[in-house]
Scaffold this motif. Structure first.
Motif, short mmCIF file in Angstrom:
data_model
loop_
_atom_site.label_atom_id
_atom_site.label_comp_id
_atom_site.label_asym_id
_atom_site.label_seq_id
_atom_site.Cartn_x
_atom_site.Cartn_y
_atom_site.Cartn_z
N PHE A 29 13.76 -16.98 -4.22
CA PHE A 29 14.18 -15.81 -3.55
C PHE A 29 16.00 -15.86 -3.59
N LYS A 30 16.51 -14.74 -3.98
CA LYS A 30 18.02 -14.77 -3.98
C LYS A 30 18.52 -14.66 -2.85
N ILE A 31 19.49 -15.51 -2.40
CA ILE A 31 20.19 -15.61 -1.13
C ILE A 31 21.51 -15.12 -1.49
N ILE A 32 22.42 -14.36 -0.95
CA ILE A 32 23.94 -14.01 -0.95
C ILE A 32 24.53 -14.22 0.43
N GLU A 33 25.43 -15.47 0.21
CA GLU A 33 26.19 -15.99 1.14
C GLU A 33 27.51 -15.79 0.96
N GLY A 34 28.23 -14.60 1.52
CA GLY A 34 29.72 -14.38 1.14
C GLY A 34 29.74 -13.98 -0.35
N LYS A 35 30.64 -14.70 -1.13
CA LYS A 35 30.70 -14.25 -2.55
C LYS A 35 29.76 -15.02 -3.34
N THR A 36 28.97 -16.12 -2.72
CA THR A 36 28.40 -16.87 -3.75
C THR A 36 26.96 -16.38 -3.55
N GLU A 37 26.10 -16.57 -4.61
CA GLU A 37 24.71 -16.22 -4.71
C GLU A 37 23.61 -17.49 -5.17
N ARG A 38 22.75 -17.62 -4.56
CA ARG A 38 21.80 -18.86 -5.10
C ARG A 38 20.62 -18.27 -4.71
N VAL A 39 19.68 -18.97 -5.35
CA VAL A 39 18.15 -19.09 -5.54
C VAL A 39 17.60 -20.13 -4.45
N GLN A 40 16.87 -19.67 -3.58
CA GLN A 40 16.04 -20.39 -2.38
C GLN A 40 14.63 -20.36 -2.77
N VAL A 41 14.04 -21.48 -2.88
CA VAL A 41 12.58 -21.71 -3.12
C VAL A 41 12.01 -21.87 -1.83
N TYR A 42 10.78 -21.09 -1.48
CA TYR A 42 10.00 -20.89 -0.63
C TYR A 42 8.61 -21.01 -0.62
N GLU A 43 7.96 -22.08 -0.45
CA GLU A 43 6.85 -22.62 -0.86
C GLU A 43 5.68 -22.65 0.40
N GLY A 44 4.62 -21.94 0.20
CA GLY A 44 3.76 -21.85 1.40
C GLY A 44 2.52 -21.22 1.02
N LEU A 45 1.44 -21.00 1.86
CA LEU A 45 0.32 -20.21 1.77
C LEU A 45 0.67 -18.56 1.90
N VAL A 46 -0.14 -17.87 0.86
CA VAL A 46 -0.08 -16.40 0.94
C VAL A 46 -1.35 -16.25 1.90
N ILE A 47 -0.95 -15.60 3.24
CA ILE A 47 -2.05 -15.16 4.47
C ILE A 47 -2.22 -13.86 4.18
N CYS A 48 -1.35 -12.87 3.88
CA CYS A 48 -1.78 -11.41 3.80
C CYS A 48 -0.97 -10.55 2.78
N LYS A 49 -1.63 -9.61 2.26
CA LYS A 49 -0.89 -8.61 1.30
C LYS A 49 -1.16 -7.31 2.27
N LYS A 50 -0.08 -6.64 2.14
CA LYS A 50 -0.11 -5.28 3.03
C LYS A 50 0.16 -4.08 2.16
N ASN A 51 -0.32 -2.83 2.45
CA ASN A 51 0.35 -1.65 1.63
C ASN A 51 0.09 -1.63 0.47
N GLU A 52 0.73 -0.63 -0.11
CA GLU A 52 0.28 -0.42 -1.74
C GLU A 52 1.64 0.36 -2.39
N GLY A 53 1.72 0.28 -3.49
CA GLY A 53 2.70 0.70 -4.27
C GLY A 53 4.26 -0.01 -3.89
N ALA A 54 5.12 0.93 -3.93
CA ALA A 54 6.56 0.13 -3.90
C ALA A 54 6.66 -0.32 -2.17
N ARG A 55 5.78 -0.11 -1.29
CA ARG A 55 5.93 -0.41 -0.14
C ARG A 55 5.15 -1.87 0.08
N GLN A 56 4.60 -2.46 -0.71
CA GLN A 56 3.59 -3.47 -0.70
C GLN A 56 4.52 -4.72 -0.25
N THR A 57 4.01 -5.71 0.92
CA THR A 57 4.71 -6.68 1.19
C THR A 57 3.55 -7.90 1.25
#
Length: 145
Positions: A29-57
């Motif tokens: 996931f891209k994190i923007i802190e001020g003028k700098t930009e970095r990629v943060q890795v978030y590792e875990g279990l997918v517990i749900c998927k919701k919605n459809e189309g462009a609103r999917q989370t």
């Protein structure tokens, strides 16, 4: 009604990674802190998927210093660089909210092993490719009208 669908199709992220509930994933996931930009890795279990189309989370849960932490990611967000599947999981439910109450080994999800992993991943990739081809064919038929 069709106008909403066409707008949502333009907002979808091309080449989005296909994963299911129960999979352990790494979300870059891209994190923007001020003028700098970095990629943060978030590792875990997918517990749900919701919605459809462009609103999917999708919600990813991890244990950080003994405390359960959940984060909801928009599936089509441009800030998601990529999603890697660490371990495909074997579950029989669409939502794994019961994991919140479990501690330690009881909170584990069974892992697909051996040939089943390859077969499951190939089946997912084949289904995703078939869906993409069907969408392309539908779009081509729509343009020909």
């Amino acid at each position: 009604m069709d106008l909403i669908k066409t707008i949502e199709e333009t907002q979808k992220r091309p080449g989005a990674q296909d994963f299911n509930v129960g999979d352990t994933v790494k979300v870059y996931f891209k994190i923007i802190e001020g003028k700098t930009e970095r990629v943060q890795v978030y590792e875990g279990l997918v517990i749900c998927k919701k919605n459809e189309g462009a609103r999917q989370t999708f919600t990813v849960r991890k244990i950080s210093y003994g405390v359960g932490v959940e984060r909801v990611f928009p599936y089509n967000s441009p800030r998601i660089v990529k999603v890697d599947i660490v371990r495909p999981g074997k579950v029989r439910r669409a939502k794994l909210y019961y994991i919140r109450d479990k501690v330690g080994k009881a909170a584990k999800v069974k892992t697909l092993v051996g040939a089943k992993v390859n077969a499951a991943l190939e089946a997912r990739n084949a289904a995703a490719q078939a869906a993409a081809e069907a969408k392309a064919a539908a779009a081509a038929a729509e343009e020909n009208k």
